[in-house]
Scaffold this active site. Structure first.
Site, PDB file in Angstrom:
ATOM      1  N   SER A 125       0.818  -1.223   0.000  1.00  7.43           N
ATOM      2  CA  SER A 125       0.000   0.000   0.000  1.00  7.43           C
ATOM      3  C   SER A 125       0.849   1.270   0.000  1.00  7.43           C
ATOM      4  CB  SER A 125      -0.862  -0.005   1.271  1.00  7.43           C
ATOM      5  OG  SER A 125      -1.386   1.266   1.541  1.00  7.43           O
ATOM      6  N   GLU A 127       0.275   3.640   1.743  1.00  9.66           N
ATOM      7  CA  GLU A 127       0.330   4.076   3.142  1.00  9.66           C
ATOM      8  C   GLU A 127       1.713   3.798   3.735  1.00  9.66           C
ATOM      9  OE1 GLU A 127      -1.709   5.866   6.462  1.00  9.66           O
ATOM     10  OE2 GLU A 127      -2.287   5.680   4.371  1.00  9.66           O
ATOM     11  N   TYR A 151      -1.383   0.639  10.591  1.00  6.26           N
ATOM     12  CA  TYR A 151      -1.672  -0.013   9.307  1.00  6.26           C
ATOM     13  C   TYR A 151      -0.431   0.048   8.398  1.00  6.26           C
ATOM     14  CZ  TYR A 151      -3.610  -0.717   4.637  1.00  6.26           C
ATOM     15  OH  TYR A 151      -3.836  -1.176   3.352  1.00  6.26           O
TER      16      TYR A 151
HETATM   17  O1  F7E Z   1      -9.108   8.187   4.009  1.00  8.63           O
HETATM   18  C1  F7E Z   1      -9.506  11.657   5.196  1.00  8.63           C
HETATM   19  C2  F7E Z   1      -8.559  10.791   5.972  1.00  8.63           C
HETATM   20  O2  F7E Z   1     -10.131   6.129   4.950  1.00  8.63           O
HETATM   21  C3  F7E Z   1      -8.611   9.043   3.031  1.00  8.63           C
HETATM   22  C4  F7E Z   1      -7.257   2.217   2.393  1.00  8.63           C
HETATM   23  O3  F7E Z   1      -7.739   1.505   1.277  1.00  8.63           O
HETATM   24  O4  F7E Z   1      -6.019   3.711   0.987  1.00  8.63           O
HETATM   25  C5  F7E Z   1      -7.002   3.668   2.004  1.00  8.63           C
HETATM   26  O5  F7E Z   1      -6.555   4.362   3.169  1.00  8.63           O
HETATM   27  C6  F7E Z   1      -8.352  10.414   3.606  1.00  8.63           C
HETATM   28  C7  F7E Z   1      -7.539  10.447   4.897  1.00  8.63           C
HETATM   29  O6  F7E Z   1      -8.446   5.973   3.046  1.00  8.63           O
HETATM   30  C8  F7E Z   1     -12.802  11.331   6.673  1.00  8.63           C
HETATM   31  O7  F7E Z   1      -8.018  11.481   7.091  1.00  8.63           O
HETATM   32  C9  F7E Z   1     -11.490  12.936   6.062  1.00  8.63           C
HETATM   33  O8  F7E Z   1      -6.594  11.469   4.818  1.00  8.63           O
HETATM   34  O9  F7E Z   1     -10.691   6.811   2.584  1.00  8.63           O
HETATM   35  P1  F7E Z   1      -9.688   6.730   3.666  1.00  8.63           P
HETATM   36  P2  F7E Z   1      -6.890   5.898   3.460  1.00  8.63           P
HETATM   37  O10 F7E Z   1      -6.689   6.120   4.896  1.00  8.63           O
HETATM   38  O11 F7E Z   1      -6.130   6.765   2.521  1.00  8.63           O
HETATM   39  C10 F7E Z   1      -4.758   3.136   1.302  1.00  8.63           C
HETATM   40  C11 F7E Z   1      -3.888   3.188   0.068  1.00  8.63           C
HETATM   41  C12 F7E Z   1      -4.866   1.776   1.897  1.00  8.63           C
HETATM   42  O12 F7E Z   1      -4.001   0.929   1.705  1.00  8.63           O
HETATM   43  C13 F7E Z   1      -5.967   1.561   2.885  1.00  8.63           C
HETATM   44  O13 F7E Z   1      -6.240   0.174   3.069  1.00  8.63           O
HETATM   45  O14 F7E Z   1      -9.613  11.002   3.934  1.00  8.63           O
HETATM   46  N1  F7E Z   1     -10.845  11.777   5.778  1.00  8.63           N
HETATM   47  N2  F7E Z   1     -12.678  12.689   6.616  1.00  8.63           N
HETATM   48  C14 F7E Z   1     -11.645  10.754   6.147  1.00  8.63           C
HETATM   49  N3  F7E Z   1     -11.469   9.419   6.048  1.00  8.63           N
HETATM   50  C15 F7E Z   1     -12.477   8.618   6.503  1.00  8.63           C
HETATM   51  N4  F7E Z   1     -12.325   7.281   6.390  1.00  8.63           N
HETATM   52  N5  F7E Z   1     -13.634   9.151   7.038  1.00  8.63           N
HETATM   53  C16 F7E Z   1     -13.844  10.494   7.167  1.00  8.63           C
HETATM   54  O15 F7E Z   1     -14.879  10.948   7.638  1.00  8.63           O
END
Ligand code: F7E
Length: 321
Positions: A125, A127, A151
């Site tokens: 990832s 990440e 993660y």
């Molecule tokens: O967050 C911001 C949050 O949870 C994206 C997974 O597939 O991609 C994914 O991880 C961004 C972050 O994805 C909310 O702070 C704002 O900056 O959709 P996400 P992620 O953390 O990027 C990577 C490549 C993986 O490998 C992972 O498995 O959005 N954000 N407000 C929020 N995020 C969430 N979830 N909810 C909110 O309300």
């Protein structure tokens, strides 16, 4: 003779699209699912597709050994993980075990099969990079890894284990370093589908506001359907290697809100609020991947644009709700 693929974590977004892709190529597809107390949730994305499922868990080595022996796969895709970054701060030990040690268990189960032609794909990832960006504002395979979450730390362990087993035991084990990828099948607690489903609910009068966390983070968002094609190409490249899969375009969460609400004829500023509970103790601020290597060497390119992906997701919720 048709090939057999075994997908660990088959019930997720990527597992379901990968199953469809492999079935269309004539594979026998087997998948491992974890027991869920609501059995309908176990296979809602893959029901009726024509794949064979097995109960197992990447933290339960006996189940892996048994299933791997029974299935005797040509290709193994490890998509099993605790995939939510913010939740990894709440359940760090479980996340590290599943996303790190789980990879070790898969590699050992593969090694025990003793098949020199077995091919293994590991879902690594973006990440893993954390807040490191090269001077040209891209992340690539050579970018130093500085994860900013349990993660990400666990994914670095899994990534390194795959590289180590490749060298130590001459295994055809590959990493796909995939940047964010979305679709209508994405869990609704990930930001894209949360925003899109929430905006459609507002449009339909089912709610009045949408609470989010950090709107200033940037992500490189592609479509899961395009990214599972990359997984298959990566696994079937002549030599096992590690590859970055990304669109090369980065947008903020605020942009995602703006595009989505505009598509529905609304202004996001009238409805979106922020709530500290969605913030992370350590944020990854900016992702933008350089996927030139997979484009040049394996001929991969995405078919979806950001706009066509968001449009598909909006239409999905407009029809479904
Ligand atoms: O967050 C911001 C949050 O949870 C994206 C997974 O597939 O991609 C994914 O991880 C961004 C972050 O994805 C909310 O702070 C704002 O900056 O959709 P996400 P992620 O953390 O990027 C990577 C490549 C993986 O490998 C992972 O498995 O959005 N954000 N407000 C929020 N995020 C969430 N979830 N909810 C909110 O309300």
């Amino acid at each position: 003779m048709s090939k057999t693929a075994l997908i660990v974590g088959v019930a997720g977004q990527d597992g379901s699209y990968l199953s469809e892709l492999l079935l269309s190529k004539g594979y026998n597809v087997h998948g491992i699912v974890r027991r869920n107390s609501v059995s309908e949730n176990q296979d809602s994305r893959i029901r009726g597709m024509g794949i064979t499922t097995h109960y197992g868990d990447i933290l339960d080595t006996p189940s892996l050994i048994r299933i791997f022996r029974e299935v005797n796969p040509d290709e193994v895709y490890n998509l099993g993980a605790q995939s939510h970054v913010r939740i990894s701060f709440d359940i760090p030990e479980f996340t590290i075990k599943t996303n790190g040690l789980g990879v070790l268990n898969i590699l050992e189960a593969c090694r025990a099969l003793g098949n020199p032609n077995l091919k293994i794909y590991q879902a690594s990832s973006s990440e893993m990079f954390g807040n490191t960006v090269d001077d040209d504002n891209y992340q690539r395979k050579s970018t130093p890894m500085n994860p900013t979450s349990p993660y990400g730390c666990a994914k670095v362990l899994g990534y390194n284990l795959v590289r180590h087993y490749r060298t130590a035991y001459n295994m055809h084990a590959c990493n796909g370093i995939l940047f964010n990828h979305e679709s209508p099948r994405r869990g609704t607690n990930f930001v894209t589908n949360k925003i899109i489903k929430g905006a459609v609910e507002i449009k339909k009068g089912l709610r009045n506001e949408l609470a989010l966390g950090n709107l200033e983070a940037y992500r490189d968002w592609g479509h899961s359907k395009d990214y599972v094609r990359a997984m298959h190409l990566i696994l079937n490249a002549e030599k096992p290697d590690d590859w970055v899969v990304a669109t090369g375009q980065s947008r903020s969460i605020r942009d995602m809100c703006e595009v989505t609400f505009n598509l529905l004829g609304m202004d996001y500023k009238d409805y979106v609020t922020t709530d500290a509970k969605y913030m992370r103790p350590h944020e990854l601020n900016y992702l933008r991947g350089d996927s030139s290597e997979i484009r040049e060497k394996l001929g991969w390119k995405p078919e979806y644009t950001f706009e066509s992906m968001v449009g598909e997701m909006v239409n999905h919720w407009m029809e479904k709700l």
